[in-house]
Design a protein around this motif. Structure first.
Motif, PDB file in Angstrom:
ATOM      1  N   UNK A 111       0.827  -1.202   0.000  1.00 53.54           N
ATOM      2  CA  UNK A 111       0.000   0.000   0.000  1.00 53.54           C
ATOM      3  C   UNK A 111       0.862   1.254   0.000  1.00 53.54           C
ATOM      4  N   UNK A 112       0.225   2.391  -0.276  1.00 51.72           N
ATOM      5  CA  UNK A 112       0.917   3.674  -0.273  1.00 51.72           C
ATOM      6  C   UNK A 112       1.456   4.022   1.106  1.00 51.72           C
ATOM      7  N   UNK A 113       0.905   3.401   2.143  1.00 49.85           N
ATOM      8  CA  UNK A 113       1.371   3.650   3.499  1.00 49.85           C
ATOM      9  C   UNK A 113       2.388   2.640   3.988  1.00 49.85           C
ATOM     10  N   UNK A 148       4.858  -5.506 -10.922  1.00 42.24           N
ATOM     11  CA  UNK A 148       4.016  -4.335 -10.688  1.00 42.24           C
ATOM     12  C   UNK A 148       2.535  -4.650 -10.872  1.00 42.24           C
ATOM     13  N   UNK A 149       2.227  -5.521 -11.813  1.00 43.88           N
ATOM     14  CA  UNK A 149       0.847  -5.866 -12.123  1.00 43.88           C
ATOM     15  C   UNK A 149       0.569  -7.334 -11.821  1.00 43.88           C
ATOM     16  N   UNK A 150      -0.661  -7.627 -11.462  1.00 38.14           N
ATOM     17  CA  UNK A 150      -1.079  -9.009 -11.250  1.00 38.14           C
ATOM     18  C   UNK A 150      -1.261  -9.696 -12.597  1.00 38.14           C
ATOM     19  N   UNK A 151      -1.500 -10.994 -12.572  1.00 39.47           N
ATOM     20  CA  UNK A 151      -1.751 -11.737 -13.811  1.00 39.47           C
ATOM     21  C   UNK A 151      -2.992 -11.222 -14.537  1.00 39.47           C
ATOM     22  N   UNK A 152      -3.891 -10.601 -13.778  1.00 43.13           N
ATOM     23  CA  UNK A 152      -5.098 -10.039 -14.373  1.00 43.13           C
ATOM     24  C   UNK A 152      -4.870  -8.619 -14.891  1.00 43.13           C
ATOM     25  N   UNK A 153      -3.639  -8.128 -14.755  1.00 42.90           N
ATOM     26  CA  UNK A 153      -3.322  -6.792 -15.236  1.00 42.90           C
ATOM     27  C   UNK A 153      -3.659  -5.677 -14.268  1.00 42.90           C
ATOM     28  N   UNK A 154      -3.938  -6.007 -13.006  1.00 43.50           N
ATOM     29  CA  UNK A 154      -4.283  -5.004 -12.003  1.00 43.50           C
ATOM     30  C   UNK A 154      -3.050  -4.591 -11.209  1.00 43.50           C
ATOM     31  N   UNK A 155      -3.013  -3.323 -10.813  1.00 39.44           N
ATOM     32  CA  UNK A 155      -1.891  -2.816 -10.028  1.00 39.44           C
ATOM     33  C   UNK A 155      -1.823  -3.515  -8.674  1.00 39.44           C
ATOM     34  N   UNK A 205       5.279   8.552 -16.568  1.00 45.91           N
ATOM     35  CA  UNK A 205       3.871   8.470 -16.956  1.00 45.91           C
ATOM     36  C   UNK A 205       3.409   7.020 -17.044  1.00 45.91           C
ATOM     37  N   UNK A 206       4.257   6.133 -17.544  1.00 49.00           N
ATOM     38  CA  UNK A 206       3.893   4.717 -17.605  1.00 49.00           C
ATOM     39  C   UNK A 206       3.713   4.133 -16.208  1.00 49.00           C
ATOM     40  N   UNK A 207       4.563   4.566 -15.278  1.00 51.39           N
ATOM     41  CA  UNK A 207       4.424   4.109 -13.898  1.00 51.39           C
ATOM     42  C   UNK A 207       3.101   4.610 -13.319  1.00 51.39           C
ATOM     43  N   UNK A 208       2.770   5.868 -13.561  1.00 49.07           N
ATOM     44  CA  UNK A 208       1.508   6.424 -13.064  1.00 49.07           C
ATOM     45  C   UNK A 208       0.298   5.642 -13.614  1.00 49.07           C
ATOM     46  N   UNK A 209       0.347   5.324 -14.903  1.00 43.57           N
ATOM     47  CA  UNK A 209      -0.767   4.617 -15.536  1.00 43.57           C
ATOM     48  C   UNK A 209      -0.999   3.242 -14.924  1.00 43.57           C
ATOM     49  N   UNK A 210       0.064   2.629 -14.404  1.00 46.61           N
ATOM     50  CA  UNK A 210      -0.018   1.250 -13.912  1.00 46.61           C
ATOM     51  C   UNK A 210      -0.008   1.158 -12.384  1.00 46.61           C
ATOM     52  N   UNK A 211      -0.096   2.299 -11.713  1.00 46.69           N
ATOM     53  CA  UNK A 211      -0.037   2.315 -10.255  1.00 46.69           C
ATOM     54  C   UNK A 211      -1.336   2.870  -9.695  1.00 46.69           C
TER      55      UNK A 211
END
Length: 230
Positions: A111-113, A148-155, A205-211
């Motif tokens: 998490x962000x925390x 960075x991403x799950x197998x389902x493509x989620x952050x 920007x790519x990191x932002x899109x996937x986070x």
């Protein structure tokens, strides 16, 4: 990212830079155990396994395999000169006593925390929670490695973890196949997610899109480009 380098290889190569001479390092089950082949390249480094071995060596060749010599993930390993065997109680006394300099652990979510979820997925069979809950509180520094991403493509870098927690506010650094984040602790104990490096060929920007989580980019003005990992 080069087509010849897998995401895991990229992550492990960057994680190896976290190991300094003379450290006692615990490698978590899964991806972190791949560091056994590179971690001992540093002078005086001792890799620890919570099932009772200090001084793990590289993975064995076919001729070196000893079925009685395993790590916490039940993989066969080798041992370096000067290694020591001990029972699980003594192993966890080392961990809880603050004698492990660095824990490199896998993650399912961060998490962000700085919360970490890495020990179970509800509804799936697990043999036990392992040693991660002790390590995130006992080790002097905790680094998490994960794709960075799950197998389902989620952050997997989230505002808040959705899976059962291993620890709250325990992650010091997160290394993924896209980026490196620091999570400095404020005076009130809270942590902030800060992008400090991007992996080669990856933009902010790519990191932002996937986070999914919000993060700050390293730099006094908050907009400076982070260092590209070497």
């Amino acid at each position: 990212m080069s087509a010849t380098v897998t995401p895991r290889e990229l992550i492990i190569a960057r994680a190896a830079q976290e190991i300094a001479d003379g450290m006692v390092v615990n490698l978590g089950i899964g991806m972190p155990t791949l560091l056994a082949d590179v971690g001992v390249a540093r002078a005086g480094v001792l890799l620890q396994s919570e099932n009772g071995l200090l001084g793990i060596g590289p993975y064995p060749t076919e001729d070196e395999v000893d079925p009685d010599l395993i790590n916490a993930g039940k993989e066969t390993v080798t041992a370096v000169a000067g290694h020591a065997y001990f029972d699980s109680a003594e192993s966890f006394a080392m961990i809880r006593g603050g004698h492990v300099d660095l824990a490199i652990l896998g993650g399912m979510e961060v998490s962000a925390g700085g919360d970490l979820a890495n020990w179970m997925v509800p509804g799936k069979l697990v043999k036990g929670m392992g040693g991660a809950m002790d390590l995130v509180h006992g080790a002097k520094r905790t680094v998490v490695v994960m794709e960075h991403l799950s197998k389902a493509g989620e952050s997997k870098v989230k505002p808040a973890c959705t899976l059962p927690l291993t620890g709250r506010g325990v992650v010091d650094r997160l290394i993924t196949d896209l980026a490196v984040f620091d999570l400095p602790r404020a005076a009130d104990g809270s942590r902030e997610l800060v992008l400090v490096e991007t992996q080669p060929g990856v933009t902010v920007e790519q990191v932002r899109e996937r986070t999914e989580a919000e993060f700050r980019v390293a730099g006094a003005d908050g907009d400076s480009e982070p260092v590209v990992a070497s």
